[in-house]
Design an enzyme around this catalytic site. Structure first.
Site, mmCIF file in Angstrom:
data_model
loop_
_atom_site.group_PDB
_atom_site.id
_atom_site.type_symbol
_atom_site.label_atom_id
_atom_site.label_comp_id
_atom_site.label_asym_id
_atom_site.label_seq_id
_atom_site.Cartn_x
_atom_site.Cartn_y
_atom_site.Cartn_z
ATOM 1 N N THR A 126 0.728 -0.538 0.036
ATOM 2 C CA THR A 126 -0.085 -0.401 0.524
ATOM 3 C C THR A 126 0.850 1.552 -0.115
ATOM 4 O OG1 THR A 126 -1.544 1.016 1.420
ATOM 5 C CG2 THR A 126 0.060 -0.421 2.133
ATOM 6 N N ASP A 127 0.127 2.282 -0.529
ATOM 7 C CA ASP A 127 1.041 3.326 -0.757
ATOM 8 C C ASP A 127 1.558 4.576 1.068
ATOM 9 O OD1 ASP A 127 -1.355 4.139 0.141
ATOM 10 O OD2 ASP A 127 -1.425 5.706 -1.623
ATOM 11 N N GLU A 128 0.634 3.626 1.704
ATOM 12 C CA GLU A 128 0.326 3.539 3.195
ATOM 13 C C GLU A 128 1.653 3.848 4.134
ATOM 14 O OE1 GLU A 128 -3.026 3.587 5.798
ATOM 15 O OE2 GLU A 128 -4.308 3.561 4.201
ATOM 16 N N TYR A 151 -1.795 -0.196 11.450
ATOM 17 C CA TYR A 151 -1.417 -0.914 10.129
ATOM 18 C C TYR A 151 -0.766 -0.387 8.794
ATOM 19 C CZ TYR A 151 -3.138 -1.185 5.407
ATOM 20 O OH TYR A 151 -3.530 -1.696 3.725
ATOM 21 N N LYS A 155 1.933 -2.756 7.192
ATOM 22 C CA LYS A 155 2.501 -3.133 6.127
ATOM 23 C C LYS A 155 4.270 -3.076 5.679
ATOM 24 C CE LYS A 155 0.194 -4.200 3.367
ATOM 25 N NZ LYS A 155 -0.306 -6.120 2.671
ATOM 26 N N HIS A 277 -3.934 11.616 11.406
ATOM 27 C CA HIS A 277 -4.738 11.130 10.110
ATOM 28 C C HIS A 277 -3.465 11.427 8.625
ATOM 29 C CE1 HIS A 277 -8.916 11.792 7.675
ATOM 30 N NE2 HIS A 277 -7.817 11.299 7.117
HETATM 31 P P1 NAD Z 1 -10.157 -7.279 2.750
HETATM 32 O O1 NAD Z 1 -9.935 -6.884 4.017
HETATM 33 O O2 NAD Z 1 -11.245 -6.370 2.096
HETATM 34 O O3 NAD Z 1 -9.517 -8.371 3.050
HETATM 35 C C1 NAD Z 1 -8.620 -9.405 3.291
HETATM 36 C C2 NAD Z 1 -8.929 -10.915 3.303
HETATM 37 O O4 NAD Z 1 -7.613 -11.292 3.768
HETATM 38 C C3 NAD Z 1 -9.903 -11.384 4.339
HETATM 39 O O5 NAD Z 1 -10.895 -11.587 3.472
HETATM 40 C C4 NAD Z 1 -9.084 -11.488 5.063
HETATM 41 O O6 NAD Z 1 -10.579 -12.779 5.456
HETATM 42 C C5 NAD Z 1 -8.003 -12.072 4.982
HETATM 43 N N1 NAD Z 1 -7.224 -12.226 5.601
HETATM 44 C C6 NAD Z 1 -7.665 -11.963 7.184
HETATM 45 N N2 NAD Z 1 -6.406 -12.490 8.326
HETATM 46 C C7 NAD Z 1 -5.716 -13.583 7.318
HETATM 47 C C8 NAD Z 1 -5.490 -14.765 7.009
HETATM 48 N N3 NAD Z 1 -4.094 -14.110 8.927
HETATM 49 N N4 NAD Z 1 -5.234 -15.664 7.018
HETATM 50 C C9 NAD Z 1 -6.066 -15.661 5.961
HETATM 51 N N5 NAD Z 1 -6.445 -15.351 5.828
HETATM 52 C C10 NAD Z 1 -6.717 -14.135 6.491
HETATM 53 O O7 NAD Z 1 -8.680 -6.368 1.942
HETATM 54 P P2 NAD Z 1 -8.779 -5.455 1.032
HETATM 55 O O8 NAD Z 1 -9.118 -4.369 0.571
HETATM 56 O O9 NAD Z 1 -8.963 -6.219 -0.216
HETATM 57 O O10 NAD Z 1 -6.576 -6.143 0.392
HETATM 58 C C11 NAD Z 1 -6.179 -6.857 0.313
HETATM 59 C C12 NAD Z 1 -4.910 -6.277 0.333
HETATM 60 O O11 NAD Z 1 -4.450 -5.243 -0.297
HETATM 61 C C13 NAD Z 1 -4.346 -5.815 1.766
HETATM 62 O O12 NAD Z 1 -3.014 -6.499 2.326
HETATM 63 C C14 NAD Z 1 -4.054 -4.560 2.160
HETATM 64 O O13 NAD Z 1 -3.381 -3.775 2.597
HETATM 65 C C15 NAD Z 1 -3.842 -4.189 0.420
HETATM 66 N N6 NAD Z 1 -4.088 -3.078 0.254
HETATM 67 C C16 NAD Z 1 -5.734 -2.084 -0.209
HETATM 68 C C17 NAD Z 1 -5.802 -0.768 -0.316
HETATM 69 C C18 NAD Z 1 -7.493 -0.643 -0.608
HETATM 70 O O14 NAD Z 1 -7.764 0.740 -0.607
HETATM 71 N N7 NAD Z 1 -8.154 -1.610 0.215
HETATM 72 C C19 NAD Z 1 -5.052 -0.419 -1.445
HETATM 73 C C20 NAD Z 1 -3.654 -0.862 -1.302
HETATM 74 C C21 NAD Z 1 -3.624 -1.797 -1.174
HETATM 75 O O1 DAU Z 2 -4.078 4.084 0.328
HETATM 76 C C1 DAU Z 2 -3.909 2.410 0.380
HETATM 77 C C2 DAU Z 2 -5.099 2.343 1.515
HETATM 78 O O2 DAU Z 2 -6.657 2.568 1.354
HETATM 79 C C3 DAU Z 2 -5.209 0.815 1.955
HETATM 80 O O3 DAU Z 2 -4.245 0.092 1.974
HETATM 81 C C4 DAU Z 2 -6.453 0.978 3.286
HETATM 82 O O4 DAU Z 2 -6.307 -0.674 3.659
HETATM 83 C C5 DAU Z 2 -7.588 1.065 2.631
HETATM 84 O O5 DAU Z 2 -8.161 0.912 4.188
HETATM 85 C C6 DAU Z 2 -7.406 2.900 2.422
HETATM 86 O O6 DAU Z 2 -6.870 2.990 3.713
HETATM 87 P P1 DAU Z 2 -7.160 4.393 4.619
HETATM 88 O O7 DAU Z 2 -7.343 5.147 6.029
HETATM 89 O O8 DAU Z 2 -7.278 5.657 3.278
HETATM 90 O O9 DAU Z 2 -8.862 4.650 3.627
HETATM 91 P P2 DAU Z 2 -10.725 4.538 4.589
HETATM 92 O O10 DAU Z 2 -11.950 4.324 3.440
HETATM 93 O O11 DAU Z 2 -10.428 4.251 5.705
HETATM 94 O O12 DAU Z 2 -10.265 6.603 4.632
HETATM 95 C C7 DAU Z 2 -10.780 7.039 3.353
HETATM 96 C C8 DAU Z 2 -9.964 8.475 4.204
HETATM 97 O O13 DAU Z 2 -11.510 8.675 4.404
HETATM 98 C C9 DAU Z 2 -9.488 9.575 4.662
HETATM 99 O O14 DAU Z 2 -8.537 9.862 4.875
HETATM 100 C C10 DAU Z 2 -10.378 8.799 5.954
HETATM 101 C C11 DAU Z 2 -11.587 9.507 5.344
HETATM 102 N N1 DAU Z 2 -13.208 8.930 6.126
HETATM 103 C C12 DAU Z 2 -13.119 7.065 6.726
HETATM 104 C C13 DAU Z 2 -14.172 7.041 7.396
HETATM 105 C C14 DAU Z 2 -13.669 5.514 6.995
HETATM 106 C C15 DAU Z 2 -13.947 9.532 6.917
HETATM 107 O O15 DAU Z 2 -13.841 10.864 6.510
HETATM 108 N N2 DAU Z 2 -14.563 8.572 7.851
HETATM 109 C C16 DAU Z 2 -15.108 7.795 7.716
HETATM 110 O O16 DAU Z 2 -16.100 7.208 8.247
#
Ligand code: NAD
Ligand code: DAU
Length: 347
Positions: A126-128, A151, A155, A277
């Protein structure tokens, strides 16, 4: 037949990736190892239940025996690790599962890949991990890691382990670091699905702080294509940023989705900010464009409108997800904040 071992495939990005790849490549089979945490939902891949080239195994990536059992005797051609605890707010409430799955789980998978001589290990990151940006500039792959949430720190720790296994043991590792994803099957704790589903139900939309934090939105299909491109064309030991090029303040996103749902802006509530944040994310994805021939294709307006339509059409999916334990989470996360909303309104 190519064989992938995918972890975390019942979550948002993993399920979209599996469906997209299986449909695109008739010579691919996938084993999906997923623990089915609160975020893992077998319904996300219910359409593949009887697919001849797909197999689901419930198990924990942090347990070496369960990883070995899922893979069986055949060595996969690639291991792609999507499994993670993925929500920043939950990591602020309890970091322990983040360290366990994201760091220990990654180490177990790397050991397994090394033991079996797996030809490609891809870590979905992730970019985070880069921390927060000021008003200008973008993260490149050489930006120092400076995570701010538990988190992001977990990562970043995992990324360092992955790179160390590449350097120490010659393991052919690749890391992709993506910006904020959106699209179908995203768990409604994340900004876009939370706000769409709340808007449909006429519930308040809790915006943190002044709502001017910026995220760089990437459609999940573009992310899936970027991961596959990195797997197939990336150089071992390298990191690739996968960014959407759609930098937007949260408030703009929330206003756009309210317009798409057809609900008034009076649903917006400004609530206490998330601790530490990150103010702004923006990814420089020129390395992926240059080396992988990848570029995002889904324009944000089009992607958001498709996503709103999906949540409208899949009311049962998210209504089920939002029942039970989700309600307790929502009350813990938002109960006090919504009761003491700041009401601050940016210009
Ligand atoms: P998600 O939370 O929707 O899904 C995570 C999955 O991992 C779930 O199905 C969960 O059951 C499984 N899991 C959790 N712990 C586990 C374990 N110990 N063993 C096996 N399975 C397990 O997450 P997502 O949003 O689909 O993200 C997937 C990946 O992409 C993550 O690694 C996250 O860090 C990365 N990522 C997410 C975003 C985003 O915006 N959502 C952006 C960049 C990178
Ligand atoms: O940038 C990649 C990341 O994006 C991934 O690695 C993470 O898994 C994914 O959860 C996401 O992280 P963020 O923290 O950016 O996503 P989130 O959807 O939680 O929040 C997006 C933005 O919105 C952030 O600035 C916080 C804000 N927010 C979020 C929630 C849930 C609100 O203002 N209100 C809310 O209730």
């Amino acid at each position: 037949m190519r064989r992938f071992l995918v972890t975390g495939g019942c979550g948002f990005i993993g399920s979209n990736f599996i469906r997209r790849c299986l449909h695109a490549d008739p010579d691919l089979s996938i084993v999906n190892l997923d623990l089915l945490t609160y975020a893992g939902n077998p319904e996300n891949l219910a359409d593949l239940d009887t697919h001849p080239r797909y197999r689901f195994v419930r198990g924990d990536i942090a347990d070496p025996a369960q990883v070995r059992a899922a893979a069986g005797r055949d060595t996969p051609d690639a291991l792609l690790n999507f499994a993670a605890e993925s929500h920043v707010d939950r990591s602020l409430a309890d970091a322990a599962p983040f360290v366990r799955t994201n760091i220990l789980g990654t180490q177990v998978l790397l050991d397994f890949a090394k033991e079996r001589g797996i030809p490609r290990y891809l870590q979905v990151s992730t970019d985070e991990v880069y921390g927060s940006l000021g008003p200008t500039g973008a993260f490149t792959e050489t930006t120092p890691l400076a995570p701010t949430s538990p988190y992001a720190a977990s990562k970043a720790g995992a990324d360092l382990l992955v790179l160390a296994f590449g350097k120490s043991f010659g393991l052919p590792v690749i890391i992709t670091r993506a910006s904020n994803n959106y699209g179908p099957y995203q768990f409604p704790e994340k900004l876009i699905p939370l706000m769409i589903s709340n808007a449909i139900e006429d519930r308040p939309l809790p915006v943190y702080g002044d709502g001017l934090h910026v995220r760089d939105w990437l459609h999940v299909d573009d992310h899936a294509d970027g991961i596959l491109a990195a797997l197939e064309r990336g150089r071992p030991g390298e990191v690739y940023n996968i960014g959407g090029g759609n930098e937007l303040p949260n408030l703009t996103v929330v206003r756009s989705l309210l317009a798409a749902v057809g609900k008034p802006e009076s649903l917006i509530r400004f609530v206490t900010d998330r601790p530490a944040h990150d103010r702004r994310y923006a990814l420089d994805a020129s390395k992926a464009r240059r080396e992988l021939g990848w570029a995002p294709e889904v324009a944000f307006a089009e992607g958001l409108s498709r996503t709103v339509a999906w949540y409208r059409d899949h009311h049962e999916w998210w209504a089920r997800v939002k029942s039970g334990a989700y309600r307790e989470y929502y009350a813990r996360q938002y109960g006090a904040a919504l009761a003491s909303e700041t009401g601050a309104c940016p210009t």
